[in-house]
Design an enzyme around this catalytic site. Structure first.
Site, PDB file in Angstrom:
ATOM      1  N   LYS A  33       0.874  -1.157   0.079  1.00  0.00           N
ATOM      2  CA  LYS A  33      -0.038  -0.024   0.038  1.00  0.00           C
ATOM      3  C   LYS A  33       0.944   1.179   0.025  1.00  0.00           C
ATOM      4  CE  LYS A  33      -0.383  -0.274   5.062  1.00  0.00           C
ATOM      5  NZ  LYS A  33      -1.181  -0.545   6.046  1.00  0.00           N
ATOM      6  N   TYR A 265      15.287  30.252   6.739  1.00  0.00           N
ATOM      7  CA  TYR A 265      13.956  30.834   6.984  1.00  0.00           C
ATOM      8  C   TYR A 265      14.049  31.412   8.560  1.00  0.00           C
ATOM      9  CZ  TYR A 265      12.158  30.630   2.455  1.00  0.00           C
ATOM     10  OH  TYR A 265      12.031  30.502   1.015  1.00  0.00           O
TER      11      TYR A 265
HETATM   12  C1  LIG Z   1      -0.595  -1.668   6.765  1.00  0.00           C
HETATM   13  C2  LIG Z   1      -0.870  -2.938   7.177  1.00  0.00           C
HETATM   14  C3  LIG Z   1      -0.380  -4.190   7.327  1.00  0.00           C
HETATM   15  C4  LIG Z   1       1.090  -4.340   7.465  1.00  0.00           C
HETATM   16  O1  LIG Z   1       1.494  -3.575   8.909  1.00  0.00           O
HETATM   17  P1  LIG Z   1       3.105  -3.732   9.143  1.00  0.00           P
HETATM   18  O2  LIG Z   1       3.069  -2.987  10.500  1.00  0.00           O
HETATM   19  O3  LIG Z   1       3.980  -2.528   8.013  1.00  0.00           O
HETATM   20  O4  LIG Z   1       3.799  -5.018   8.872  1.00  0.00           O
HETATM   21  C5  LIG Z   1      -1.052  -5.328   7.677  1.00  0.00           C
HETATM   22  N1  LIG Z   1      -2.396  -5.498   7.738  1.00  0.00           N
HETATM   23  C6  LIG Z   1      -3.250  -4.327   7.453  1.00  0.00           C
HETATM   24  C7  LIG Z   1      -4.565  -4.220   7.485  1.00  0.00           C
HETATM   25  C8  LIG Z   1      -2.537  -3.078   7.143  1.00  0.00           C
HETATM   26  O5  LIG Z   1      -3.146  -1.863   7.135  1.00  0.00           O
END
Ligand SMILES: *Cc1c(COP(=O)(O)O)cnc(C)c1O
Length: 379
Positions: A33, A265
């Site tokens: 993702k 800045y």
């Molecule tokens: C992002 C996510 C994961 C992976 O989590 P990590 O801690 O990065 O391994 C697994 N399951 C769901 C539902 C997620 O949203």
């Protein structure tokens, strides 16, 4: 090149293999993702497949459909739906979809009827995270409706699943409590006639520390990119993991300035004496947190420096003290750490966040450069 995020796909493949070894009886879902946590979803998905990931996972259906458009044909699950989402496109693309409630089941069934093909669904239970997922009190209704849809051929329940709240804090009482609720809800669904292919609850920290949570499938994100889910859990190397991303930039300017010279800045940094300032041409538009002003670590000319003054949209400054460097020399913001550079975890500590956010927020203006392609692919 002004800046680059070099992504080592050989490290990513090795990380996937290490995670599979940590969960030997389960299948592995590579979570890609948010553009593969900033590493690039497609190259990372391919590398994870090569290393044996039989599933890919995304938050949104659009992310899953992009994997299909790029030619991935394996199992893909997406879980973050809103009403009116692209159910029909997902079903036609053979993407598994997550359902957390009755409205989602209704939309999936309607889309399945419209395209004459069953939706492959994973029923998600809220076992205590308090985010998405069906509340235990509503589970019986969702399960019964899913069974009815299976009977009419519009749905096939492929998975039963949930997500942890505190898996990165081993021993946290919520972990055992969530597992107990999960087992009970799975049993309830199975008694109602559901025959899932996969039951799954483990994220990266649970995959690494909690074998009893592995069930049939583990969903690993951050660990696959070689980053520890939390510093308290250990260093990546403790788990046989290696950070895949190295973020670096080429110095855009190096110049001598007198003492008492304000920098960037707000003049929040003033040179304590005559010194050399180097300009690092990445800023908050590239995902460098503005909170790193005065705190972010950078390897320049062989030493750790600290961001001097305010991080601007496109650039920040480091004070080289008595050292010299030349325009074009490399500034390494973070990487695996073995050349003496900071890690994403060091950045997280410096700015008060988690390493997940450091890598995920690297912007699209920073090109990703892939190394470590499989032998013999010639690219
Ligand atoms: C992002 C996510 C994961 C992976 O989590 P990590 O801690 O990065 O391994 C697994 N399951 C769901 C539902 C997620 O949203």
């Amino acid at each position: 090149m002004r800046a680059r995020a070099v992504v080592d796909l050989a490290a990513l493949r090795a990380n996937v293999r290490a995670l599979r070894a940590a969960a030997p009886r389960a299948e592995l879902m590579a979570v890609v993702k948010s553009d593969g946590y900033g590493h690039g979803a497609l190259p990372c998905a391919r590398a994870a497949r090569e290393a044996g990931a039989s599933w890919l996972g995304t938050a949104t259906p659009e992310e899953a459909l992009a994997l299909r458009a790029a030619g991935d044909t394996g199992r893909v699950l997406c879980w973050l739906w809103t009403p009116g989402g692209p159910w029909r496109e997902a079903i036609e693309a053979d993407v598994d979809v997550s359902l957390s409630g009755m409205w989602a089941l209704r939309e999936a069934v309607a889309a399945a009827r419209a395209c004459g093909r069953a939706a492959r669904v994973h029923l998600k239970a809220d076992t205590g995270l308090g985010r998405n997922g069906c509340q235990p009190e509503d589970w019986a209704e969702l399960v019964a409706a899913a069974r009815a849809a299976e009977a009419e051929g519009t749905v096939r329940v492929a998975g039963l699943w949930s997500h942890f709240a505190c898996a990165d804090e081993p021993g946290h009482p919520s972990i055992a409590a969530q597992l107990e609720v999960f087992r009970a809800l799975v049993a309830q669904a199975e008694q109602a006639g559901i025959r899932p292919e996969v039951r799954h609850i483990a994220n990266s920290p649970a995959t690494l520390t909690l074998p009893e949570s592995h069930f049939d499938l583990v969903r690993t994100g951050i660990a696959m990119y070689g980053i520890s889910p939390s510093p308290e859990l250990g260093h990546p190397a403790d788990f046989g993991l290696r950070p895949a991303m190295t973020l670096s930039a080429s110095l855009a300017s190096v110049k001598r300035v007198p003492g008492g010279h304000g920098v960037s800045y707000g003049h929040r940094y003033v040179t304590p004496g005559p010194t050399t300032l180097a300009l690092v041409p990445v800023g908050y538009a590239d995902g460098i947190p503005r909170h790193a002003s005065g705190t972010g670590p950078v390897l320049v000319a062989g030493k750790w420096r600290t961001v001097a003054g305010t991080v601007a949209m496109d650039q920040f400054v480091v004070d080289l003290g008595g050292d010299s460097a030349a325009p074009g020399d490399e500034a390494v913001l973070f990487g695996p750490g073995d050349r003496g550079e900071p890690t994403a975890e060091d950045w997280a500590r410096a700015v008060g966040t988690i390493a997940y956010e450091i890598v995920t927020r690297i912007g699209t203006r920073v090109p990703r450069v892939y190394v470590g392609h499989p032998e013999g692919t010639g690219n």
